[in-house]
Design an enzyme around this catalytic site. Structure first.
Site, PDB file in Angstrom:
ATOM      1  N   GLU A 297      84.369  13.063  88.733  1.00 36.58           N
ATOM      2  CA  GLU A 297      84.173  13.243  90.168  1.00 36.58           C
ATOM      3  C   GLU A 297      84.290  11.932  90.957  1.00 36.58           C
ATOM      4  O   GLU A 297      83.309  11.399  91.478  1.00 36.58           O
ATOM      5  CB  GLU A 297      82.829  13.931  90.445  1.00 36.58           C
ATOM      6  CG  GLU A 297      82.767  15.313  89.813  1.00 36.58           C
ATOM      7  CD  GLU A 297      81.541  16.134  90.202  1.00 36.58           C
ATOM      8  OE1 GLU A 297      80.603  15.573  90.783  1.00 36.58           O
ATOM      9  OE2 GLU A 297      81.533  17.335  89.907  1.00 36.58           O
TER      10      GLU A 297
ATOM     11  N   GLU B 294      83.967  21.747  85.227  1.00 38.79           N
ATOM     12  CA  GLU B 294      82.599  22.078  85.623  1.00 38.79           C
ATOM     13  C   GLU B 294      82.631  23.250  86.591  1.00 38.79           C
ATOM     14  O   GLU B 294      83.438  23.269  87.531  1.00 38.79           O
ATOM     15  CB  GLU B 294      81.887  20.915  86.336  1.00 38.79           C
ATOM     16  CG  GLU B 294      81.421  19.811  85.435  1.00 38.79           C
ATOM     17  CD  GLU B 294      80.616  18.745  86.184  1.00 38.79           C
ATOM     18  OE1 GLU B 294      80.046  19.034  87.251  1.00 38.79           O
ATOM     19  OE2 GLU B 294      80.571  17.607  85.669  1.00 38.79           O
TER      20      GLU B 294
HETATM   21  O1  IFM Z   1      74.961  17.701  87.874  1.00 34.88           O
HETATM   22  C1  IFM Z   1      76.162  17.457  88.537  1.00 34.88           C
HETATM   23  C2  IFM Z   1      77.113  16.721  87.628  1.00 34.88           C
HETATM   24  O2  IFM Z   1      76.591  15.509  87.214  1.00 34.88           O
HETATM   25  C3  IFM Z   1      78.419  16.447  88.340  1.00 34.88           C
HETATM   26  N1  IFM Z   1      78.945  17.628  88.959  1.00 34.88           N
HETATM   27  C4  IFM Z   1      78.074  18.435  89.753  1.00 34.88           C
HETATM   28  C5  IFM Z   1      76.814  18.758  88.971  1.00 34.88           C
HETATM   29  C6  IFM Z   1      75.870  19.620  89.828  1.00 34.88           C
HETATM   30  O3  IFM Z   1      75.517  18.969  90.993  1.00 34.88           O
END
Ligand code: IFM
Length: 443
Positions: free
Chosen positions: A167, A352
């Protein structure tokens, strides 16, 4: 769950994801200090000033956690390596105990038939590098490439894939412009520089890894596609600016070799000297793009706030514990848009997707059917995207375990498995059992 494996392409990879600082317990194993350890000490930065010192104690309980992944029928485990655990000073002499830990973890994955999907950086910058400006320092591409090489030298013969940075938007904009994550800056110049250095670090690391013979390399970007609150020209323009500084900000340079035009309005004057010459490095070829999707944004024009002058507007849909709208169609739109406008035939992985819920253990069970429905609905959207040509090759649920949710401390629960943060007891939730039933069913 309404899906079976037969609904997806034959080689489709199902996995679950975690990250180092969020689960391991950073006080164990001689890990170095990170900027999250110190950010958490700042007043108001983190709920109850919690940190990752113990987290889920995965450092000691990793075998049980891998057993949970295997029992659920997952094909792959996406985890990250803590830079500060491996290189406590950010560069220089590695902490052998740290490398040994990941060595055991990778072997443990392979013994259980899980493909190790390694992410190099998921936000725990060593304090020694933060002291020198961290992502704002123009030397960070070299520091990061060195870290990547140390990791690959030890683990590269056994991992399935390597992702560079988790990210990039959070690493740069959320942390340097919005101040929500470490180092907590609200500074456009710092954000512009961090954005550029994150991209250069990614490219330099990919080239260094490729030169070592590594393959299956990529990066996981997060997206929160913005829609205008109403169809006034002002709000439509605000949504375009919001997308330029978020969902477009990394894929445009990665795939087209320039910044989004609207992002340049704000970032342009603050980019580091010579930035125009860096796009060949930034565009170093990758093997896959990781897509992280949770929700959409609805925005309005906000001329009184600094650039990009947008304000969030509450949407009408049901929301998660994070107050994020549940909008599965957004995943369909995102995957098809990426393939159409940016990544073409490059394999996409949802690295994710998941939701936070205020889960409780009652009679040794956790009724989180709302999470099972969330995952099912997003997998249905993913299936539609595949049917319409998006080259989606896998899906990783966030997260295996309830964990340290950064500025929210331990308050928000994203896990398929409940963690009692007093006893560290794991309790698989209804969503875990539902996914396990779907993934292990005879087809
Ligand atoms: O927990 C986070 C993760 O570290 C990165 N992506 C989003 C998730 C939820 O906020």
């Amino acid at each position: 769950m309404k899906f079976t494996r037969a609904d997806f392409p034959a080689k489709f990879v199902f996995g679950a994801a975690t990250s180092a600082y969020q689960i391991e317990g950073h006080s164990f194993g001689r890990a170095g200090s990170t900027h999250w350890d110190t950010f958490a000490t700042g007043p108001g930065n983190v709920v109850r000033a919690e940190n990752g010192a113990i987290a889920c104690d995965h450092y000691h309980r990793w075998e049980d956690d891998l057993d949970l992944l295997k029992a659920a029928g997952f094909d792959s485990y996406r985890f990250s390596t803590s830079w500060a655990r491996i290189l406590p000073d950010g560069v220089g002499t590695p902490n052998e105990a740290g490398l040994d830990f990941y060595d055991r973890l990778v072997d443990g994955c392979l013994e259980r038939g899980l493909r190790p999907a390694l992410t190099l950086y998921h936000w725990e910058l060593p304090s020694a590098l933060a002291d020198q400006g961290g992502w704002v320092n123009a030397d960070i591409p070299n520091w990061f490439a060195e870290f990547a090489q140390v990791v690959a030298k030890r683990l590269g013969d056994r991992v399935w894939s390597i992702g560079t940075i988790n990210e990039p938007w959070c690493v740069s904009i959320l942390s340097h412009l919005m101040g929500h994550h470490a180092p907590g800056l609200r500074d456009l110049r710092a954000a512009a520089r961090a954005t550029h250095h994150v991209l250069k670090s990614h490219g330099r690391a990919v080239a260094a890894l490729r030169a070592m013979g590594q393959d299956n390399l990529g990066i996981s970007c997060n997206f929160e596609p913005a829609q205008p609150a109403t169809d006034t020209p002002e709000n439509i323009a605000a949504a375009a600016r919001a997308n330029a500084i978020y969902s477009d900000l990394f894929v445009t340079p990665l795939f087209h070799g320039h910044y989004p035009k609207l992002a340049m309005e704000g970032l342009g004057p603050h980019l580091p000297d010579g930035w125009e010459n860096d796009f060949d490095e930034i565009r170093t070829p990758i093997d896959w793009l990781g897509v992280q999707y949770y929700t959409r944004a609805i925005v309005a024009d906000a001329p009184d706030v600094p650039w990009p002058s947008v304000a969030p507007v509450e949407g009408p849909l049901p929301k998660t514990q994070m107050d994020w709208e549940i909008y599965p169609d957004g995943l369909y739109d995102l995957l098809t848009w990426l393939a159409r406008e940016h990544s073409g035939a490059l394999p996409l992985y949802v690295t994710e997707n998941g939701m936070a819920n205020d889960d409780e253990v009652l009679n040794r069970a956790v009724n989180d059917h709302v999470r099972a429905d969330y995952i099912d609905a997003h997998l249905a959207a993913a299936r539609r995207a595949i049917a319409d040509g998006a080259p989606l090759a896998g899906y990783f649920a966030w997260s295996l375990l309830d964990n340290y949710e950064w500025a929210f401390g331990y308050e928000k629960r994203f896990g398929l498995v409940h963690v009692d943060f007093e006893t560290l007891q794991r309790t698989p939730k209804a969503s875990y059992h539902a996914l396990a039933a779907a993934l292990t069913a005879e087809t």
